[in-house]
Design an enzyme around this catalytic site. Structure first.
Site, PDB file in Angstrom:
ATOM      1  N   LYS A  81      14.323  32.681  93.762  1.00  0.00           N
ATOM      2  CA  LYS A  81      15.674  33.152  93.466  1.00  0.00           C
ATOM      3  C   LYS A  81      15.995  34.453  94.213  1.00  0.00           C
ATOM      4  CE  LYS A  81      14.814  32.755  88.959  1.00  0.00           C
ATOM      5  NZ  LYS A  81      13.692  31.802  88.884  1.00  0.00           N
ATOM      6  N   THR A  82      15.052  35.398  94.208  1.00  0.00           N
ATOM      7  CA  THR A  82      15.263  36.654  94.923  1.00  0.00           C
ATOM      8  C   THR A  82      15.336  36.423  96.426  1.00  0.00           C
ATOM      9  OG1 THR A  82      14.014  37.814  93.193  1.00  0.00           O
ATOM     10  CG2 THR A  82      14.376  38.996  95.259  1.00  0.00           C
ATOM     11  N   ASP A 126      18.248  40.664  88.562  1.00  0.00           N
ATOM     12  CA  ASP A 126      17.219  39.750  88.069  1.00  0.00           C
ATOM     13  C   ASP A 126      17.163  39.796  86.542  1.00  0.00           C
ATOM     14  OD1 ASP A 126      15.265  37.868  88.280  1.00  0.00           O
ATOM     15  OD2 ASP A 126      13.664  39.262  88.841  1.00  0.00           O
ATOM     16  N   THR A 175      15.583  33.072  84.021  1.00  0.00           N
ATOM     17  CA  THR A 175      14.705  31.969  83.648  1.00  0.00           C
ATOM     18  C   THR A 175      15.223  31.273  82.395  1.00  0.00           C
ATOM     19  OG1 THR A 175      13.324  33.523  82.396  1.00  0.00           O
ATOM     20  CG2 THR A 175      12.669  33.053  84.664  1.00  0.00           C
ATOM     21  N   ARG A 234       5.484  31.120  94.813  1.00  0.00           N
ATOM     22  CA  ARG A 234       4.883  32.440  94.592  1.00  0.00           C
ATOM     23  C   ARG A 234       3.375  32.311  94.340  1.00  0.00           C
ATOM     24  NH1 ARG A 234       7.582  35.631  89.942  1.00  0.00           N
ATOM     25  NH2 ARG A 234       9.210  35.889  91.526  1.00  0.00           N
TER      26      ARG A 234
END
Length: 353
Positions: A81-82, A126, A175, A234
């Site tokens: 997402k980032t 975030d 999330t 990740r």
């Protein structure tokens, strides 16, 4: 009188532009993750349908000469997402300001951030579902009208004024999309869910990361890492470094399938990506609670983990892989969990769900 009011408004605006704000945000990320983040859609692997949609929206925005609609990305952590927010800013030719909702504690924090934005900037928040109510209320007019409503004075001398902010694009990541308030969620023009990655996509990500970090890896080694990465980029990127350590110390320096298997076995990560906590969670449910159903609070207490950690980190992958199910009465393991752990299934306890 009008001139005096304008002077007062400018004075108040300068107050909230104080750079010594407690809310932390950065314009450039540094370190390991920043080195391997793709900078454009061509280098971004996975999320094919989402990428195509975003490309169209960005191109249309450029042709209209307007800012991009506010975006909301939701899905499990570690899916990019980032990274997507940074790519969008790069494709728009804009700067990106990155912060997280928990760091925005006071009204002046969010006001200060908004006042420092320049025309066309991207603001990435975030964990936006954790934004406090006051900050959320301040965001509403900023997102819709690019204005901030400020109140000054006390008692009968209270005055309300509107201060314009630069036209910007807000990108929120969460999330837990369901935890967002309705009014905030409705103000996003583009809402997308990020999906888990396939093994092939993760294998490509692993090879790209190894190339950037100058690690030698073969196709089979990349495949092993991909299969044990919980469908999450990740985690795959983190495991590349651990396998590279093993390759340097225990082998010729190349990450092969044998090296990757040895490294990941030493980390207690099995062939499907379950780590020791995942297996302990499933084993606990089977041995202590007859496979469930069992409440999340009971599980957290018995396992010694935080409820949010179980819900956000462990459950999504276990449910996606079919090892765990949520029922109206609580969590319950499936037949696949018994089989994977080599435990005998008690048919009397198992129920269809």
């Amino acid at each position: 009188m009008i001139i005096e009011d304008n002077k007062k408004q400018n004075k108040e605006a300068q107050k909230v532009k104080n750079p010594n704000l407690s809310a932390s945000f950065t314009t450039n990320e540094t370190g390991y993750e920043n080195n391997i983040r793709p900078l454009n859609f061509d280098d971004y692997i996975g999320q094919k349908s989402l990428k195509e949609t975003l490309k169209i929206s960005i191109e249309a925005s450029k042709k209209r000469g307007t800012h991009l609609d506010h975006l909301l990305f939701y899905g499990p952590p570690g899916l990019g997402k980032t990274t997507l927010a940074s790519i969008i800013a790069h494709e728009m030719g804009s700067s990106i300001k990155i912060t997280s909702a928990p760091s925005i504690e006071r009204p002046r924090d969010i006001i200060g951030i908004l006042m420092q934005l320049k025309e066309g900037d991207v603001l990435f928040i975030d964990e936006i579902h954790r934004l406090n109510k006051i900050a959320e209320e301040i965001l509403y007019p900023a997102m819709e009208d690019f204005m901030i409503d400020l109140t000054t004075g006390k008692s009968q001398s209270v005055k309300t004024m509107r201060i314009p902010v630069a036209k910007f694009t807000l990108i929120g990541a969460t999330t837990k999309a369901g935890a967002l308030s309705g009014p905030l969620r409705d103000r996003f023009g583009i809402i997308h869910r990020l999906e888990f990655y396939t093994d092939d996509e993760l294998s490509d990500i692993v090879k790209r990361t190894a190339k950037i970090l100058d690690f030698k890896i073969d196709d089979e080694g990349a495949k092993v890492i991909a299969q044990r990465s919980r469908c999450t980029p990740r985690i795959a990127n983190r495991l590349v470094k651990r396998c590279a350590d093993w390759a340097i110390v225990k082998s010729s320096g190349t990450i092969t399938s044998d090296v990757a298997n040895m490294a990941l076995n030493s980390l207690d990560i099995d062939e499907l990506g379950l780590d020791i906590t995942d297996r302990n969670l499933l084993s606990l449910m089977i041995k202590s609670f007859q496979g469930g159903p069992v409440g999340i609070e009971t599980l957290a207490a018995a396992l010694g983990e935080d409820v949010r950690t179980i819900e956000d980190v462990y459950e999504p992958f276990l449910i996606q892989k079919g090892f765990l199910a949520r029922t109206p009465r609580g969590r319950k393991v499936t037949s696949l969990a018994y089989k994977h752990l080599n435990l005998k299934e008690d048919k009397a306890q198992m129920q269809l769900f």
